[in-house]
Design an enzyme around this catalytic site. Structure first.
Site, short mmCIF file in Angstrom:
data_model
loop_
_atom_site.label_atom_id
_atom_site.label_comp_id
_atom_site.label_asym_id
_atom_site.label_seq_id
_atom_site.Cartn_x
_atom_site.Cartn_y
_atom_site.Cartn_z
N ALA A 11 0.80 -1.23 0.00
CA ALA A 11 0.00 0.00 0.00
C ALA A 11 0.83 1.27 0.00
CB ALA A 11 -0.94 0.00 1.21
N TYR A 166 6.02 -13.77 -14.60
CA TYR A 166 5.00 -12.87 -14.07
C TYR A 166 3.61 -13.38 -14.44
CZ TYR A 166 2.24 -8.67 -13.17
OH TYR A 166 1.28 -7.80 -12.70
#
Length: 285
Positions: A11, A166
């Site tokens: 965050a 990924y």
């Protein structure tokens, strides 16, 4: 979101920071779960300044998803200190980094994007169930389409391509959502995934762009890529909107349901991946 506690991993920047700020604006209390404590504290100050929130509404806790020990320590603290957990947003990620391994020896993208969140979610499930109705939100990527799950080489030891790795980690996120949704049926806890689209963040810091092309790339990215605030909209929607009460095991994009390829909903592969993941992170059932 008043009275609700929300954990957002990663965050301190990008979509995660924008998600945290949006939830605080909705009166929610956010626990920012971040690897870099200093950067997280700086981001928390920005959010408090932007929203007028007090210190108790924006909390920073150290979490390194590349360390199973850190994940366990974080969860122990949360369970000890928090009476309830209403929403868990699995947002943090690394993107196309050179081949490196986590503290526990896993390929970094698979370890952070998938396995770290797998353990985190499992360890917090009881608290989420006690807080029901509650929600789990999993940030994936449309790049999942280019990945596959090779059970013979989950750790990319035989072959490593950073883009493919990924994509594999993001496909694993979707299969995790699929299997967890089945396991949560009737529990009062829902899990849904999302693809945020192409967003201007520092996630692409390992992607090489020639020096001469950078000004053009930067110009194009401002015109074509979403802002972090726009990229966070679907995360915030799945965390807060009454429209998705009871919705289970779906994937969303731009706050609308998204049709997934069959390989992202293969129940047999999802179940097998779950069982193997439990062994990899040391969960005993």
């Amino acid at each position: 979101m008043r009275g609700k506690t929300v954990i957002v991993t990663g965050a301190n920047s990008g979509i995660g920071k924008a998600t945290a700020a949006a939830i605080v604006k909705l009166q929610g209390r956010v626990i920012m779960a971040c690897r870099n404590q200093a950067r997280a504290e700086e981001a928390a100050r920005d959010i408090r300044q932007e929203t007028g929130a007090d210190g108790g509404q924006v909390v920073v806790k150290q979490l390194d998803l590349a360390s199973l020990e850190s994940v366990r320590s974080f969860c122990e603290d949360i369970i000890k200190e928090e009476p309830r957990l209403d929403v868990l947003i699995n947002n943090a990620g690394v993107y196309q980094c050179p081949y490196t391994r986590t503290e526990d020896g896993f390929e970094m993208q698979f370890g952070v994007n998938y396995l770290g969140h797998f353990l985190l979610t499992n360890l917090l499930l009881d608290l989420l169930k006690r807080s029901a109705p509650s929600r789990i939100v999993v940030v994936s990527s449309k790049l999942y389409k280019h990945g596959d799950i090779n059970f013979e080489d989950l750790n990319s030891e035989q072959f490593y391509d950073k883009a493919f790795a990924y994509s594999r980690s993001k496909l694993a996120n979707l299969l995790f959502t699929c299997e967890l949704a089945c396991r949560l049926e009737g529990s009062g806890v829902t899990v849904n995934a999302l693809t945020p689209g192409i967003v201007r963040t520092n996630l692409g810091r390992h992607v090489h762009i020639p020096v001469l092309a950078k000004p053009l790339f930067n110009l194009l990215s401002w015109g074509l890529f979403k802002s972090p605030e726009d990229g966070a909209q679907t995360s915030v929607y799945l965390a807060s909107c009454p429209d998705v009460d009871g919705v289970q095991g779906k994937c969303f994009a731009d706050c609308k349901p998204l049709d997934l390829l069959d390989k992202a909903m293969d129940q047999e592969v999802a179940s097998k991946l779950w069982d193997i993941s439990e062994v990899m992170v040391g969960i005993t059932t």
